[in-house]
Design a protein around this motif. Structure first.
Motif, PDB file in Angstrom:
ATOM      1  N   PHE A 108      70.672  33.126  22.774  1.00  0.00           N
ATOM      2  CA  PHE A 108      69.550  32.604  22.005  1.00  0.00           C
ATOM      3  C   PHE A 108      69.796  32.741  20.502  1.00  0.00           C
ATOM      4  N   LEU A 109      70.484  33.804  20.084  1.00  0.00           N
ATOM      5  CA  LEU A 109      70.842  33.938  18.672  1.00  0.00           C
ATOM      6  C   LEU A 109      71.821  32.831  18.268  1.00  0.00           C
ATOM      7  N   PHE A 110      72.762  32.535  19.136  1.00  0.00           N
ATOM      8  CA  PHE A 110      73.715  31.457  18.864  1.00  0.00           C
ATOM      9  C   PHE A 110      73.006  30.106  18.801  1.00  0.00           C
ATOM     10  N   PHE A 111      72.020  29.933  19.663  1.00  0.00           N
ATOM     11  CA  PHE A 111      71.201  28.718  19.632  1.00  0.00           C
ATOM     12  C   PHE A 111      70.520  28.576  18.266  1.00  0.00           C
ATOM     13  N   GLY A 112      69.986  29.688  17.749  1.00  0.00           N
ATOM     14  CA  GLY A 112      69.355  29.666  16.429  1.00  0.00           C
ATOM     15  C   GLY A 112      70.332  29.282  15.331  1.00  0.00           C
ATOM     16  N   VAL A 113      71.571  29.778  15.426  1.00  0.00           N
ATOM     17  CA  VAL A 113      72.604  29.438  14.443  1.00  0.00           C
ATOM     18  C   VAL A 113      72.887  27.944  14.465  1.00  0.00           C
ATOM     19  N   ILE A 114      72.965  27.359  15.663  1.00  0.00           N
ATOM     20  CA  ILE A 114      73.221  25.922  15.777  1.00  0.00           C
ATOM     21  C   ILE A 114      72.096  25.123  15.123  1.00  0.00           C
ATOM     22  N   LEU A 115      70.843  25.550  15.335  1.00  0.00           N
ATOM     23  CA  LEU A 115      69.713  24.838  14.737  1.00  0.00           C
ATOM     24  C   LEU A 115      69.802  24.842  13.217  1.00  0.00           C
ATOM     25  N   VAL A 116      70.237  25.967  12.654  1.00  0.00           N
ATOM     26  CA  VAL A 116      70.337  26.076  11.195  1.00  0.00           C
ATOM     27  C   VAL A 116      71.518  25.258  10.678  1.00  0.00           C
ATOM     28  N   LYS A 117      72.672  25.437  11.311  1.00  0.00           N
ATOM     29  CA  LYS A 117      73.893  24.792  10.825  1.00  0.00           C
ATOM     30  C   LYS A 117      73.863  23.273  10.956  1.00  0.00           C
ATOM     31  N   THR A 118      73.112  22.771  11.925  1.00  0.00           N
ATOM     32  CA  THR A 118      73.046  21.320  12.121  1.00  0.00           C
ATOM     33  C   THR A 118      71.840  20.697  11.428  1.00  0.00           C
ATOM     34  N   ASN A 119      71.090  21.511  10.676  1.00  0.00           N
ATOM     35  CA  ASN A 119      69.893  21.042   9.958  1.00  0.00           C
ATOM     36  C   ASN A 119      68.749  20.621  10.882  1.00  0.00           C
ATOM     37  N   ILE A 120      68.851  20.989  12.162  1.00  0.00           N
ATOM     38  CA  ILE A 120      67.736  20.706  13.067  1.00  0.00           C
ATOM     39  C   ILE A 120      66.538  21.560  12.649  1.00  0.00           C
ATOM     40  N   GLY A 121      66.819  22.759  12.118  1.00  0.00           N
ATOM     41  CA  GLY A 121      65.740  23.624  11.632  1.00  0.00           C
ATOM     42  C   GLY A 121      64.930  22.969  10.531  1.00  0.00           C
ATOM     43  N   GLN A 122      65.588  22.181   9.668  1.00  0.00           N
ATOM     44  CA  GLN A 122      64.878  21.479   8.601  1.00  0.00           C
ATOM     45  C   GLN A 122      63.918  20.448   9.176  1.00  0.00           C
ATOM     46  N   PHE A 123      64.268  19.894  10.319  1.00  0.00           N
ATOM     47  CA  PHE A 123      63.381  18.927  10.989  1.00  0.00           C
ATOM     48  C   PHE A 123      62.055  19.598  11.348  1.00  0.00           C
ATOM     49  N   PHE A 124      62.104  20.888  11.769  1.00  0.00           N
ATOM     50  CA  PHE A 124      60.876  21.629  12.055  1.00  0.00           C
ATOM     51  C   PHE A 124      59.988  21.689  10.807  1.00  0.00           C
ATOM     52  N   ASN A 125      60.613  21.932   9.652  1.00  0.00           N
ATOM     53  CA  ASN A 125      59.850  21.971   8.399  1.00  0.00           C
ATOM     54  C   ASN A 125      59.173  20.635   8.121  1.00  0.00           C
ATOM     55  N   ASP A 126      59.905  19.548   8.307  1.00  0.00           N
ATOM     56  CA  ASP A 126      59.362  18.217   8.031  1.00  0.00           C
ATOM     57  C   ASP A 126      58.210  17.871   8.968  1.00  0.00           C
ATOM     58  N   ILE A 127      58.365  18.218  10.246  1.00  0.00           N
ATOM     59  CA  ILE A 127      57.299  17.957  11.220  1.00  0.00           C
ATOM     60  C   ILE A 127      56.037  18.727  10.832  1.00  0.00           C
ATOM     61  N   ALA A 128      56.210  20.016  10.496  1.00  0.00           N
ATOM     62  CA  ALA A 128      55.066  20.857  10.127  1.00  0.00           C
ATOM     63  C   ALA A 128      54.362  20.314   8.888  1.00  0.00           C
ATOM     64  N   LEU A 129      55.154  19.883   7.898  1.00  0.00           N
ATOM     65  CA  LEU A 129      54.580  19.363   6.662  1.00  0.00           C
ATOM     66  C   LEU A 129      53.818  18.068   6.920  1.00  0.00           C
ATOM     67  N   ARG A 130      54.356  17.223   7.783  1.00  0.00           N
ATOM     68  CA  ARG A 130      53.689  15.961   8.095  1.00  0.00           C
ATOM     69  C   ARG A 130      52.364  16.208   8.817  1.00  0.00           C
ATOM     70  N   LEU A 131      52.324  17.176   9.726  1.00  0.00           N
ATOM     71  CA  LEU A 131      51.127  17.432  10.529  1.00  0.00           C
ATOM     72  C   LEU A 131      50.012  18.106   9.727  1.00  0.00           C
ATOM     73  N   THR A 132      50.373  18.966   8.780  1.00  0.00           N
ATOM     74  CA  THR A 132      49.349  19.770   8.094  1.00  0.00           C
ATOM     75  C   THR A 132      49.257  19.532   6.596  1.00  0.00           C
ATOM     76  N   GLY A 133      50.273  18.892   6.006  1.00  0.00           N
ATOM     77  CA  GLY A 133      50.370  18.811   4.554  1.00  0.00           C
ATOM     78  C   GLY A 133      49.211  18.133   3.857  1.00  0.00           C
ATOM     79  N   ARG A 134      48.522  17.184   4.516  1.00  0.00           N
ATOM     80  CA  ARG A 134      47.466  16.439   3.822  1.00  0.00           C
ATOM     81  C   ARG A 134      46.112  17.140   3.869  1.00  0.00           C
TER      82      ARG A 134
END
Length: 651
Positions: A206-232
């Motif tokens: 699971f730690l390695f899975f987290g590294v993949i999310l960060v290194k592939t910028n999939i983690g940034q997608f989580f930020n964008d989704i959150a901002l779109r849902l709540t930002g306004r």
């Protein structure tokens, strides 16, 4: 990468190194970089191989896992933190790295004799020397990568094992050193006990899975989704930070690492929208810390909880849902009330990530869906993590911004090992503590002492257990803290016929909130470093935002329905959740000092009391709290309207 991005990365590394012991590694390895690449890559490949084809016998699996991990620690982490910028690896650390490999692989090559023949004929003098060296090498490596507090506790545990016959009240017969050392190093109940067994199977993946999310910028997608849902919405940037950090925090398992990783994006965004620096830091710290209680991954300790409690992991993630919802609802409410208080509105539509761009990238959620789906279907965590890793790896090639080169893939394997080093060391050292507690019978004695100190009062037993968990959590990583408190403090609560899962969740929660509890609130300090805020002020504010985490454990111990235990039908659970949510709203408003309008000190005290009544597991008390809560709302709502009318007439 641009020069500005380079500077930001350097700032993040320096901040991590300042507040996170595990980030204090050598940055200029020279030729030794190839050695760490080979060992780290080999360890990750071994973990993936055994996940696919099946783990080895626990002692062999643990020895390979720990041997490679400790060897990397000595190559990456210097004797003193001031030496991190020196080039290369000193000769003595190279020797220690070789020694760490040797003592652990000694188990691998002598497995049959050590676990079978030694029981009849005893251990040889050389076996005892290797075991002694293994314990010492582990403690020193843990000091370097995790910190001194856990090492001190482990040494105290060893001294207790050696000199138990001289200790009054909680003493025992005592062990000689050769017996204690070999028990620690060659058995599957101490260093290679449950924590390291879980680390060498589930946690690493699971730690390695987290590294993949960060290194592939999939983690940034989580930020964008959150901002779109709540930002306004009102205070949208803070709400986006809470959502995004909760998603990433459950994978990373480190409050400080997630605060710095997510906070470098969310904290400036919150400050730009009008939030004060200390509040922005506190929001990020409380959300990142809470990520470890968010199903389905819950950091790392939940895997050990499944083993300790005998409750399957796929059931634990269901049990943990309501408390996690209550926690994040409390943080959301706090940010909402603060935004209303400061007059901070949401972002304009053109400042939000475009919906069509996000829809095109929805497949990036697939790895998380795989984990949730497989776990709920009853598959093992190993199986779920492995397929999530493969899924994330495959879909990363579909886009240029997530695609990795061959060199980056090789580096990814090493990064997976680097990320796991603090957990490996902490789990193994926690095994020393847990093993001593078990073999000497210390656990029941401590439990009896807590009960006696509390004079049998259940609430006081909970309070003393909470204090112990928070104090230990200030110096121990979450996983190690849970192992220690589950073996030492949890038995005190179990004596009161509390459901096992409620007790373990209780110590788990309070071990986690230590990261935002002053004076040693490392996650808040890290957030304050990014925000340019007063660290202690950020810590106090983080406690206000995360106040739910200090109340929820008492709720589910006294009201196990929130953990879906006992008479947990739809009606009872619904009533418990609704009253708890209203209680969280009342308490959050009290903490922030704003509800419908500004709240004076008397109203804050009344609202806090009403909130406690609402969360108390008795419908009569909850109804009283509801009446008080409704009265405050009516006074503020209609009083505010009257005030607005008077203002208009005056104008």
């Amino acid at each position: 990468m641009s020069e500005t991005q380079d500077i930001k990365e350097i700032d993040k590394r320096e901040l991590m190194a300042k507040y996170d012991k595990e980030s204090n590694f050598r940055t200029n390895l020279g030729p030794w970089g190839w050695v760490t690449l080979i060992i780290g890559g080999a360890l990750t490949i071994f973990q993936l191989y055994t996940a696919f084809y099946g783990a080895k016998v626990s002692l062999i699996q643990g020895a390979i896992h720990l041997g490679a991990g400790l060897s990397l620690v000595y190559l990456l982490y210097p004797l003193k933190t001031s030496m991190t910028k020196r080039r290369g690896v000193p000769w003595y650390d190279a020797l220690l790295a070789i020694a760490a490999l040797f003592v652990n692989f000694y188990i691998l090559f002598n497995y049959e004799r050590l676990v079978k023949d030694a029981i009849i004929f005893g251990f040889t003098a050389f076996d005892q020397i290797v075991a002694t060296a293994g314990v010492i090498l582990l403690l020193e490596a843990t000091r370097r990568v995790v910190g001194l507090p856990i090492v001190i506790i482990a040494i105290v545990a060893l001294l207790y094992g050696l000199f138990g016959q001289y200790i009054p009240v909680i003493g025992h017969a005592g062990y000689d050193w050769p017996s204690l050392a070999t028990e620690m190093f060659y058995s599957s109940s101490s260093i290679f006990g449950t924590p390291i067994q879980i680390s060498s199977t589930y946690i690493y993946l699971f730690l390695f899975f987290g590294v993949i999310l960060v290194k592939t910028n999939i983690g940034q997608f989580f930020n964008d989704i959150a901002l779109r849902l709540t930002g306004r919405y009102t205070g949208g940037t803070a709400k986006a930070a809470v959502a995004a950090s909760g998603l990433q925090g459950m994978v990373s398992g480190s409050s400080v690492a997630n605060t710095v990783g997510s906070g470098s994006f969310t904290i400036p965004m919150m400050k730009n929208s009008g939030f004060k620096p200390h509040f922005a830091a506190a929001t990020e710290a409380s959300a990142s810390t809470g990520g470890q209680i968010m199903p389905p991954i819950m950091g790392a300790a939940a895997f050990i909880m499944a083993s300790y409690t005998g409750i399957p992991y796929n059931e634990i993630i269901i049990i943990a849902i309501i408390p996690a919802i209550l926690y994040f609802s409390g943080v959301f409410m706090g940010t909402h009330f603060e935004a209303r208080k400061q007059g901070i509105m949401g972002l304009a539509k053109d400042q939000l990530p475009k919906l069509k761009n996000l829809v095109k990238r929805l497949d990036l959620f697939l790895p998380l869906v795989i984990i949730i789906g497989f776990l709920l279907a009853g598959k093992t965590p190993t199986y779920a993590a492995l397929f999530a890793i493969v899924t994330a790896f495959v879909i990363s090639f579909f886009r240029k911004d997530t695609r990795m080169s061959f060199k980056e893939i090789i580096k990814l394997l090493e990064e997976g090992a680097r990320t796991a080093l603090p957990v490996i060391a902490a789990c193994a050292t926690a095994g020393i503590i847990a093993g001593t507690v078990t073999t000497t019978g210390l656990g029941p004695k401590i439990a009896g002492g807590i009960i006696e100190l509390a004079q049998g009062q259940f609430f006081l037993v909970m309070f003393f257990t909470m204090v112990a968990c928070i104090i230990l959590g200030m110096g121990l990583p979450t996983t190690a803290n849970y192992v220690v408190t589950a073996t030492m403090a949890a038995p005190a609560l179990l004596a009161f016929d509390v459901p096992v899962i409620a007790v373990h969740m209780f110590v788990f929660y309070f071990g986690i909130v230590a990261d935002i509890t002053p004076p040693v609130c490392l996650a808040a300090y890290a957030g304050a470093g990014i925000a340019g805020a007063n660290p202690m002020k950020a810590g106090v504010t983080a406690v206000k935002l995360a106040i739910a985490a200090f109340i929820i454990p008492y709720m589910f111990v006294t009201q196990p329905i929130l953990l879906l235990q006992g008479d947990a039908n739809v009606l009872n659970v619904s009533i418990a959740v609704i009253t708890a949510m209203l209680g969280m709203a009342s308490i959050s408003a009290s903490m922030i000092g704003y509800f419908v309008s500004s709240v004076n000190w008397l109203e804050r005290i009344i609202m806090f009391g009403a909130g406690l009544l609402l969360v108390y597991p008795d419908l009569k008390f909850s109804l009283v709290g509801l009446v008080i809560f409704g009265a405050i709302f009516a006074i503020q709502f209609f009083g505010g309207k009257a005030g607005d009318k008077n203002k208009r007439q005056t104008a």
